[in-house]
Each structure stands twice: as C-alpha cells, then as structure tokens.
Scaffold this active site. Structure first.
Site, short mmCIF file in Angstrom:
data_model
loop_
_atom_site.label_atom_id
_atom_site.label_comp_id
_atom_site.label_asym_id
_atom_site.label_seq_id
_atom_site.Cartn_x
_atom_site.Cartn_y
_atom_site.Cartn_z
CG ASP A 19 2.60 0.53 8.04
OD1 ASP A 19 2.23 0.04 6.97
OD2 ASP A 19 1.85 0.68 9.04
CG HIS A 36 -0.45 0.09 2.54
ND1 HIS A 36 -0.22 1.29 3.16
CD2 HIS A 36 -0.13 -0.86 3.44
CE1 HIS A 36 0.24 1.07 4.39
NE2 HIS A 36 0.31 -0.22 4.59
CG HIS A 73 0.77 3.29 12.89
ND1 HIS A 73 -0.60 3.14 12.93
CD2 HIS A 73 1.16 2.70 11.73
CE1 HIS A 73 -1.02 2.49 11.86
NE2 HIS A 73 0.05 2.21 11.12
CD GLU A 81 -2.98 -1.30 5.34
OE1 GLU A 81 -2.91 -2.34 6.02
OE2 GLU A 81 -2.63 -0.19 5.78
#
Length: 338
Positions: free
Chosen positions: A175, A61, A314, A207
């Site tokens: 990510d 993604h 994150h 995503e």
C-alpha cells in the site's frame, strides 16, 4: 519489465508521507522510459499518453505510513511520532531505519519491557506510542546527534520481501507501491499503441495523511479518474467477514463506498460492464478508510477506487495475490480500450 521486480524495487525505496523525494525520483526514472513526466509544485508526478477528446486518468500514491524523530532524550533514546495510520501494536520488537539528512540509514529497534519485570496490567495492555522509544545504541543525546540523527528525520520499518507458495507477495508497503508498479506496468503495455483518448497517469503524495496530493492535482480536465490502491481483506481467522467481504485470489475490487462516502456510481457501473464483458472476476465492497478517489471526487472529477486486496494492511507483512494484481492491470487496460 518484470512486474514483481518493479514492486520489489519500489517497496525498498524510502518515501513515508511528506518525505517522498526518493520514491518520486525512482518513479520518474521508470516513467522516463516512456515519455516526459512532469512534476507539479507540490511533488505529484504526471505522464500522459495518447490524445483525443476523452481524457481518463489513473492515480496511485507514492507515500507510505511511517514515523518521525520527535525528541532525543538526554540518555540517547529517541521519541517518535506517527505519520499516517500507524498501528502501535506493529511497533514492538521491530527493527527500524532512520533516514538522516546526509543520506545515512541508521538502524535501531523499538523494544518492549520484558515480562519478567512487567506488572500484570502492563502485560494485558499495549503501551501507547508516548511510552515507546527508538534505541539506536547511543548512550547520550550528543552521541545520537553525532550519528547524524536530527529532529524530524523520517523513520520506517526495516523491510523484507517474500513470495509465499508462489502466489502471494508479502512485504511492508504494498500500500501503495504495488499500485505504483501497476501503473508503470500499464504504461509499458500501452506505450506505442494508438490510443483514441488522452490517458494521464498520476503519482500522488501524502495520501496516508489526508489525501493531500490528490486534493491538489493540477491536471483537472479529466472525464474519468481511477485511483489504484489497496483494500483490506476479511478472509482471516477471528474476523467477521462482513466487515470487509473481500478475499485474496478472487479478483480486483471496486471500492465504491468507504469512510468518506460514495464515489462515482456511473464509473462503478461502467467497470462492472467491462469486467463482465471480458470475464474478469471482480469483488465489490463498502469498507472503512479512504483513497485518493475521495479527494479527486471532491474536486468535481468523476472518480472511483479500483483496488487489489491486502491481508494485514499497514503491518510489516502486508500480503497480496499476484493473480489479483495482474487481473487488475488487465481490467485497467480494458478500461483504456473502452
């Protein structure tokens, strides 16, 4: 192309969930070196190599978590809302950028009430996002607007990129920009080789806000699909390792079960055999969250997530092992070779 350079390049391109135009354009620039990428109506990107009766696909993604301008106060402070799994604890005392419609990048900060004027209860509890605001140095709503900022402009952290001890990449957005770089590197390895099967590479959007791109892919006549993404590692202090028994430097991860349930067990077994045969160390995990594999599994496509471990997922300091990423690329190449 140097893998580390591609990761670094992709990391710095704007592309929070729902605002993928810039990162999609950059991905397409890379893909044009190897073929003719296609874009569907939503903005997912596809590139196919080889031909044959068997059709496998790899997916990563393009989007990342971020924020948007939700409201501009009369005093010039900006209220924000989250896109994706943004941890409020990661917002205080950080530098941000607002990406305006006319292409400007306006710097700003989210501060925190100083301890000198905070109550004891305020010191113990992190304020909710509703109490936070972005400060761009403006003193009125009109001044903010004159800077080019408007409602729903995307906002993200200002980023740094470092390699620690020659082994670990640290930045915001591994990510899944590292996943995109992995696919680009794999395409480079495969280009020019005689492939006995059709191999499609898919770069999805949104995503982080519900696997929305994966659920809407237009290429569905696929026998096997591998979602290339990250997985949180549990190898840090004060974390019960069993929650995510994955470590940096111990190899790529088969993320067979997550919060959305199990994916293809036949692909799990196949990857295990390929890894064993080629002496590639792998890890396996049942963890929280989810990946695009869940979205395509729901479409009836046999799917599984193959991941590189990340510490501090994150956050602004996501950390991954270069060796794990390279091992994952090797594993994917062996999957193509059968």
């Amino acid at each position: 192309m140097d893998l580390l350079d591609v990761i670094r390049d992709l990391v710095f391109v704007q592309g929070i969930s729902g605002y993928e135009d810039d990162i999609r354009s950059r991905v397409i620039e890379y893909l044009k070196k190897f073929g003719e990428p296609k874009v569907d109506k939503l903005g997912n990107v596809y590139l196919t190599l080889g031909d044959g009766d068997e059709h496998i696909a790899f997916m990563a993604h393009m989007d990342e978590i971020g924020l948007v301008v939700a409201h501009i106060e009369e005093n010039g402070f900006i209220r924000l809302k989250r896109l994706g799994g943004v941890d409020v604890r990661m917002l205080y005392g950080q530098y941000f950028e607002v990406f305006t419609k006319d292409g400007k990048r306006i710097p700003g900060v989210i501060g925190l009430k100083p301890p000198h004027i905070s109550t004891e209860s305020e010191m113990k509890n992190a304020p909710p996002i509703e109490d936070l605001y972005l400060d761009v140095g403006a003193s009125s709503r009109e001044e903010v607007i004159s800077m080019g900022i408007s409602i729903l402009d995307p906002v993200r952290w200002m980023k740094q990129f470092h390699v620690l001890n020659g082994r670990y990449i640290v930045t915001r957005g591994l990510d899944d920009r590292a996943g995109c770089a992995i696919l680009i590197n794999l395409i480079e390895r495969l280009k020019g080789k005689k492939l006995k099967k059709k191999v499609t590479f898919i770069f999805t959007l949104q995503e982080e806000t519900g696997l929305r791109g994966a659920k809407a892919i237009t290429e569905r006549d696929i026998d096997e699909l591998y979602a290339i993404d990250s997985v949180s590692s549990g190898d840090i202090p004060k974390v019960d390792y069993y929650l995510s028994p994955v470590s940096l430097g111990k190899g790529p991860v088969i993320r067979f079960i997550d919060a959305r349930g199990a994916n293809s067990i036949s692909l799990k077994r196949k990857v295990e055999k390929i890894a064993s045969r080629n002496k590639i160390n792998i890890q396996e995990v049942f963890t929280g969250g989810s990946t695009d594999a869940a979205g395509t599994f729901d479409l009836g496509i046999p799917s599984i997530a193959l991941c590189f471990p990340i510490r501090y997922t994150h956050t602004t300091v996501e950390m991954s092992s270069i060796e794990d990423i390279e091992a994952l690329i090797n594993l994917l190449e062996k999957i193509v070779q059968g």
